[in-house]
Design a protein around this motif. Structure first.
Motif, mmCIF file in Angstrom:
data_model
loop_
_atom_site.group_PDB
_atom_site.id
_atom_site.type_symbol
_atom_site.label_atom_id
_atom_site.label_comp_id
_atom_site.label_asym_id
_atom_site.label_seq_id
_atom_site.Cartn_x
_atom_site.Cartn_y
_atom_site.Cartn_z
ATOM 1 N N ARG A 59 -22.291 27.555 27.800
ATOM 2 C CA ARG A 59 -22.012 26.214 28.311
ATOM 3 C C ARG A 59 -20.636 25.730 27.844
ATOM 4 N NH1 ARG A 59 -27.098 24.894 26.124
ATOM 5 N NH2 ARG A 59 -26.232 23.070 25.067
ATOM 6 N N ALA A 60 -20.257 26.102 26.631
ATOM 7 C CA ALA A 60 -18.915 25.753 26.147
ATOM 8 C C ALA A 60 -17.841 26.464 26.953
ATOM 9 C CB ALA A 60 -18.791 26.099 24.663
ATOM 10 N N ILE A 61 -18.090 27.722 27.312
ATOM 11 C CA ILE A 61 -17.135 28.463 28.143
ATOM 12 C C ILE A 61 -17.000 27.803 29.515
ATOM 13 C CG2 ILE A 61 -16.807 30.650 29.367
ATOM 14 C CD1 ILE A 61 -17.976 32.054 26.906
ATOM 15 N N ASN A 62 -18.109 27.341 30.073
ATOM 16 C CA ASN A 62 -18.044 26.642 31.359
ATOM 17 C C ASN A 62 -17.203 25.375 31.256
ATOM 18 O OD1 ASN A 62 -19.606 28.529 32.693
ATOM 19 N ND2 ASN A 62 -21.529 27.447 32.317
ATOM 20 N N LYS A 63 -17.312 24.663 30.137
ATOM 21 C CA LYS A 63 -16.485 23.471 29.947
ATOM 22 C C LYS A 63 -15.008 23.828 29.884
ATOM 23 C CE LYS A 63 -19.781 20.374 27.649
ATOM 24 N NZ LYS A 63 -20.002 19.506 26.451
ATOM 25 N N LEU A 64 -14.688 24.900 29.161
ATOM 26 C CA LEU A 64 -13.291 25.319 29.074
ATOM 27 C C LEU A 64 -12.748 25.746 30.439
ATOM 28 C CD1 LEU A 64 -13.147 27.358 25.743
ATOM 29 C CD2 LEU A 64 -11.967 25.222 26.240
ATOM 30 N N LYS A 65 -13.584 26.420 31.221
ATOM 31 C CA LYS A 65 -13.130 26.910 32.515
ATOM 32 C C LYS A 65 -12.983 25.803 33.549
ATOM 33 C CE LYS A 65 -14.298 31.785 32.522
ATOM 34 N NZ LYS A 65 -14.931 32.890 33.275
ATOM 35 N N VAL B 163 -5.548 22.813 23.826
ATOM 36 C CA VAL B 163 -5.517 21.479 24.430
ATOM 37 C C VAL B 163 -6.822 21.205 25.170
ATOM 38 C CG1 VAL B 163 -4.384 20.051 26.170
ATOM 39 C CG2 VAL B 163 -3.008 21.411 24.600
ATOM 40 N N ALA B 164 -7.318 22.194 25.916
ATOM 41 C CA ALA B 164 -8.593 22.024 26.611
ATOM 42 C C ALA B 164 -9.731 21.794 25.620
ATOM 43 C CB ALA B 164 -8.873 23.248 27.482
ATOM 44 N N ALA B 165 -9.724 22.533 24.499
ATOM 45 C CA ALA B 165 -10.747 22.339 23.476
ATOM 46 C C ALA B 165 -10.629 20.951 22.846
ATOM 47 C CB ALA B 165 -10.616 23.416 22.398
ATOM 48 N N LEU B 166 -9.398 20.494 22.633
ATOM 49 C CA LEU B 166 -9.190 19.157 22.078
ATOM 50 C C LEU B 166 -9.755 18.091 23.006
ATOM 51 C CD1 LEU B 166 -7.866 17.389 19.874
ATOM 52 C CD2 LEU B 166 -5.747 17.504 21.193
ATOM 53 N N GLY B 167 -9.560 18.262 24.317
ATOM 54 C CA GLY B 167 -10.133 17.323 25.270
ATOM 55 C C GLY B 167 -11.644 17.290 25.226
ATOM 56 N N ILE B 168 -12.274 18.454 25.008
ATOM 57 C CA ILE B 168 -13.731 18.501 24.904
ATOM 58 C C ILE B 168 -14.208 17.724 23.686
ATOM 59 C CG2 ILE B 168 -15.698 20.029 24.504
ATOM 60 C CD1 ILE B 168 -14.251 22.136 26.171
ATOM 61 N N TRP B 169 -13.526 17.876 22.562
ATOM 62 C CA TRP B 169 -13.907 17.149 21.347
ATOM 63 C C TRP B 169 -13.721 15.646 21.505
ATOM 64 C CZ3 TRP B 169 -16.137 18.413 16.731
ATOM 65 C CH2 TRP B 169 -16.364 19.758 16.495
ATOM 66 N N LEU B 170 -12.662 15.247 22.177
ATOM 67 C CA LEU B 170 -12.404 13.814 22.342
ATOM 68 C C LEU B 170 -13.422 13.154 23.257
ATOM 69 C CD1 LEU B 170 -8.515 13.769 22.704
ATOM 70 C CD2 LEU B 170 -9.844 12.916 20.767
ATOM 71 N N ARG B 171 -13.965 13.907 24.211
ATOM 72 C CA ARG B 171 -14.789 13.304 25.259
ATOM 73 C C ARG B 171 -16.256 13.698 25.155
ATOM 74 N NH1 ARG B 171 -9.819 14.668 29.295
ATOM 75 N NH2 ARG B 171 -8.572 12.853 28.703
ATOM 76 N N THR B 172 -16.643 14.348 24.069
ATOM 77 C CA THR B 172 -18.052 14.727 23.875
ATOM 78 C C THR B 172 -18.649 13.876 22.769
ATOM 79 O OG1 THR B 172 -17.601 16.997 24.543
ATOM 80 C CG2 THR B 172 -19.624 16.581 23.353
#
Length: 310
Positions: free
Chosen positions: A273-279, A301-310
């Motif tokens: 599911r984390a890979i799907n978020k990155l993709k 940067v994509a991972a940073l966006g996931i942390w900011l918005r999760t």
């Protein structure tokens, strides 16, 4: 504010950790405007030259991204956001995985297009076998040519890269490594775990290991299990059928079967599911960056966006 731009709350979380003072060529342009431009490019995969004018000069946005990818600023920002989440009682369970991403191909799909694969075409043969890079080479700053050190390798899908990552129980990336596409997951097992570094708010050493770890059969081998035992990390990794058969043939000399928590392993799809978020970030799903360290910065940067918005 455009879709995908930083909200006021997200900006307040990032602002204290951004570089201050003068840039290399004078005063920094507004950080928020530039970061919004970088987020737009990572999300859409658009060419740098085609960035909307509201983000300012495209070359400024690109150079900021390239510089911060080389000097570790993106990784530093990711660590600081992780530290805030850990202090608030974040999930400390770990999961490992990896996925391939195709280097951007030409219209006919036969030869790799120059944005991602130019370094290989320029010096692939003189620089060494494509993809035979170490972890240090895959994240090194500018310098050198060829595919060696750029995270490009040959696999059945052609010229590809592979992103190895560890995530927490809420599908948020903890560490990232880029290698050639032919690299097996287990070869980067220790390197991915060694790159976990969550600072503490206030005094104390950074957190460098999860409380427990779940992984699939790709990591089911002796060196991986010995590494986890040495670091005191509880883990749930299923045993391969051939390993089980070899252990049973040895009888009492084969030792005990490895511990396995079936209920814990049911959460193994967390990394998928984390890979799907990155993709969902097109610049991560398809590699457009020529240099390996810039592509790693894009994934960060994509991972940073996931942390900011999760």
């Amino acid at each position: 504010m455009g879709r995908g731009d930083l909200t006021d709350a997200e900006w307040e979380r990032l602002q204290p950790f951004l570089p201050v003072g003068n840039g290399r060529c004078g005063r920094w342009r507004d950080h928020r405007q530039v970061i919004d431009g970088i987020l737009h490019r990572v999300r859409t995969g658009v060419q740098w030259r085609d960035l909307p004018e509201r983000f300012g000069p495209w070359k400024t946005v690109y150079e900021r991204h390239r510089l911060w990818s080389a000097d570790g600023t993106w990784e530093h920002l990711l660590h600081q956001v992780q530290a805030a989440a850990d202090a608030a009682g974040g999930d400390r369970l770990g999961h490992l995985g990896g996925f391939h991403d195709r280097a951007r191909a030409s219209a006919r799909g036969r030869r790799p297009h120059h944005p991602a694969a130019g370094s290989c075409a320029k010096g692939g043969r003189s620089g060494g076998t494509p993809g035979r890079n170490t972890v240090a080479e895959s994240v090194r700053p500018p310098g050198g040519g060829g595919a060696r050190g750029e995270g490009l390798g040959r696999s059945r899908g052609g010229l590809t890269s592979k992103l190895h990552l560890s995530v927490d129980g809420r599908c948020r990336p903890l560490s990232l490594i880029v290698t050639g596409g032919q690299r097996a997951d287990c070869t980067q097992f220790q390197a991915v775990l060694d790159r976990i570094r969550v600072p503490r708010i206030g005094l104390g050493r950074p957190r460098k290991k999860p409380d427990s770890l779940a992984a699939d059969k790709a990591y089911s081998n002796g060196p991986c299990r010995e590494y986890l035992r040495r670091r005191g990390i509880r883990h749930t990794i299923p045993e391969k059928s051939d390993s089980r058969a070899a252990r049973l043939r040895k009888g009492s000399r084969g030792g005990r079967p490895p511990a396995f928590d079936e209920e814990r392993h049911k959460k193994r799809n967390t990394v998928e599911r984390a890979i799907n978020k990155l993709k969902q970030s097109r610049a991560v799903a398809t590699r457009y960056d020529k240099r390996g360290y810039v592509y790693l910065g894009t994934a960060t940067v994509a991972a940073l966006g996931i942390w900011l918005r999760t």
